[in-house]
Design an enzyme around this catalytic site. Sequence first.
Site, PDB file in Angstrom:
ATOM      1  N   HIS A  53       6.200 -35.589 -15.814  1.00  0.00           N
ATOM      2  CA  HIS A  53       7.589 -35.108 -15.819  1.00  0.00           C
ATOM      3  C   HIS A  53       8.438 -35.261 -14.466  1.00  0.00           C
ATOM      4  CE1 HIS A  53       6.906 -31.331 -14.349  1.00  0.00           C
ATOM      5  NE2 HIS A  53       5.858 -31.471 -13.825  1.00  0.00           N
ATOM      6  N   CYS A 107       8.143 -30.378  -8.655  1.00  0.00           N
ATOM      7  CA  CYS A 107       7.168 -30.093  -9.026  1.00  0.00           C
ATOM      8  C   CYS A 107       5.956 -30.703  -8.089  1.00  0.00           C
ATOM      9  CB  CYS A 107       6.093 -30.501 -10.568  1.00  0.00           C
ATOM     10  SG  CYS A 107       4.860 -29.677 -11.098  1.00  0.00           S
ATOM     11  N   GLN A 125       3.237 -24.049 -20.254  1.00  0.00           N
ATOM     12  CA  GLN A 125       3.865 -23.230 -20.748  1.00  0.00           C
ATOM     13  C   GLN A 125       4.101 -23.846 -22.695  1.00  0.00           C
ATOM     14  OE1 GLN A 125       6.680 -21.657 -17.846  1.00  0.00           O
ATOM     15  NE2 GLN A 125       5.447 -23.386 -17.068  1.00  0.00           N
ATOM     16  N   SER A 148       9.888 -22.389 -15.076  1.00  0.00           N
ATOM     17  CA  SER A 148       9.379 -23.489 -13.956  1.00  0.00           C
ATOM     18  C   SER A 148      10.931 -24.024 -13.735  1.00  0.00           C
ATOM     19  CB  SER A 148       8.510 -24.485 -13.963  1.00  0.00           C
ATOM     20  OG  SER A 148       7.113 -23.721 -14.302  1.00  0.00           O
ATOM     21  N   HIS A 151      12.856 -29.838 -17.651  1.00  0.00           N
ATOM     22  CA  HIS A 151      12.222 -30.735 -17.579  1.00  0.00           C
ATOM     23  C   HIS A 151      12.752 -31.974 -18.603  1.00  0.00           C
ATOM     24  CE1 HIS A 151       8.036 -28.302 -16.305  1.00  0.00           C
ATOM     25  NE2 HIS A 151       9.319 -27.268 -16.978  1.00  0.00           N
TER      26      HIS A 151
HETATM   27  N1  LIG Z   1      -3.571 -27.822 -15.717  1.00  0.00           N
HETATM   28  C1  LIG Z   1      -2.222 -28.719 -15.459  1.00  0.00           C
HETATM   29  N2  LIG Z   1      -2.246 -30.077 -15.253  1.00  0.00           N
HETATM   30  N3  LIG Z   1      -2.395 -27.966 -13.948  1.00  0.00           N
HETATM   31  C2  LIG Z   1      -1.676 -26.247 -14.381  1.00  0.00           C
HETATM   32  C3  LIG Z   1      -0.100 -26.260 -15.011  1.00  0.00           C
HETATM   33  C4  LIG Z   1      -0.355 -24.756 -15.234  1.00  0.00           C
HETATM   34  C5  LIG Z   1       0.633 -24.311 -16.224  1.00  0.00           C
HETATM   35  N4  LIG Z   1       2.221 -24.922 -15.537  1.00  0.00           N
HETATM   36  C6  LIG Z   1       3.998 -25.134 -16.297  1.00  0.00           C
HETATM   37  O1  LIG Z   1       3.775 -25.317 -17.598  1.00  0.00           O
HETATM   38  C7  LIG Z   1       5.075 -26.297 -15.662  1.00  0.00           C
HETATM   39  C8  LIG Z   1       4.906 -26.665 -16.585  1.00  0.00           C
HETATM   40  C9  LIG Z   1       4.975 -28.008 -17.355  1.00  0.00           C
HETATM   41  C10 LIG Z   1       4.272 -28.493 -15.956  1.00  0.00           C
HETATM   42  C11 LIG Z   1       4.162 -27.326 -14.699  1.00  0.00           C
HETATM   43  C12 LIG Z   1       4.139 -27.003 -13.909  1.00  0.00           C
HETATM   44  C13 LIG Z   1       4.375 -26.227 -13.332  1.00  0.00           C
HETATM   45  C14 LIG Z   1       6.019 -26.199 -12.209  1.00  0.00           C
HETATM   46  O2  LIG Z   1       6.223 -25.587 -11.212  1.00  0.00           O
HETATM   47  P1  LIG Z   1       5.475 -23.923 -11.075  1.00  0.00           P
HETATM   48  O3  LIG Z   1       6.702 -22.871 -11.868  1.00  0.00           O
HETATM   49  O4  LIG Z   1       4.678 -23.097 -11.231  1.00  0.00           O
HETATM   50  O5  LIG Z   1       5.934 -23.560  -9.598  1.00  0.00           O
HETATM   51  N5  LIG Z   1       3.101 -26.753 -11.447  1.00  0.00           N
HETATM   52  C15 LIG Z   1       1.987 -25.929 -11.130  1.00  0.00           C
HETATM   53  O6  LIG Z   1       1.816 -25.495 -11.928  1.00  0.00           O
HETATM   54  C16 LIG Z   1       1.459 -22.663 -16.442  1.00  0.00           C
HETATM   55  N6  LIG Z   1       1.080 -22.207 -17.423  1.00  0.00           N
HETATM   56  O7  LIG Z   1       2.155 -22.510 -15.584  1.00  0.00           O
END
Ligand SMILES: N=C(N)NCCC[C@H](NC(=O)[C@@H]1CCC/C1=C/[C@H](COP(=O)(O)O)NC=O)C(N)=O
Length: 157
Positions: A53, A107, A125, A148, A151
């Site tokens: 992403h 990210c 999310q 976040s 995207h």
């Molecule tokens: N399993 C994997 N690879 N990592 C755990 C991801 C946790 C998940 N993260 C997200 O949903 C955001 C949106 C999509 C990607 C993502 C990345 C975020 C974006 O940045 P932030 O808003 O956190 O500063 N950075 C890391 O988590 C969550 N449930 O919060």
Amino acid sequence: GLPSGWTIKKSRSRNRNYYFNESTKESVWEPPVGTNIQKLEAFEAQSKVKASHLLIKHRDSRRPASWREDPITRSKEDAIEILKSHQKRILNGEQTLSEIASTESDCSSAKRKGDLGWFERGQMQPSFEQATFALKVGELSDIVETDSGVHLIERTG
Ligand SMILES: N=C(N)NCCC[C@H](NC(=O)[C@@H]1CCC/C1=C/[C@H](COP(=O)(O)O)NC=O)C(N)=O
């Protein structure tokens, strides 16, 4: 594809599925007798997806900071405009999402060309998960909003 009364559970310890019988409360590692293996494999195949992403954060992001900018003060509207310009270049083949994510994504996955690896439902999310599971492998999403930021998602597996 399981016989009635059976459900699939995810074993945390051995990172694999096991089968649980709701009435007898027994757990087994192998699919119980009567399982339709083709259906079971199809179900298990679509339970995990791999995606990259490109995230553009804004001042209302849940964490308005990133490796490339701290603090992030742009408006959500500006973030969407920036992402639209990237979307255009990806759609006309000028650049790939990975190339742009490496330098522009807010990210930490930018270091991995935007790759988030494999994930199942329940990890990301909701709007991000929904959008990714709706994509075919190789497809690019439209602009997706999460807490976040905004995207573009490319499903890669
Ligand atoms: N399993 C994997 N690879 N990592 C755990 C991801 C946790 C998940 N993260 C997200 O949903 C955001 C949106 C999509 C990607 C993502 C990345 C975020 C974006 O940045 P932030 O808003 O956190 O500063 N950075 C890391 O988590 C969550 N449930 O919060």
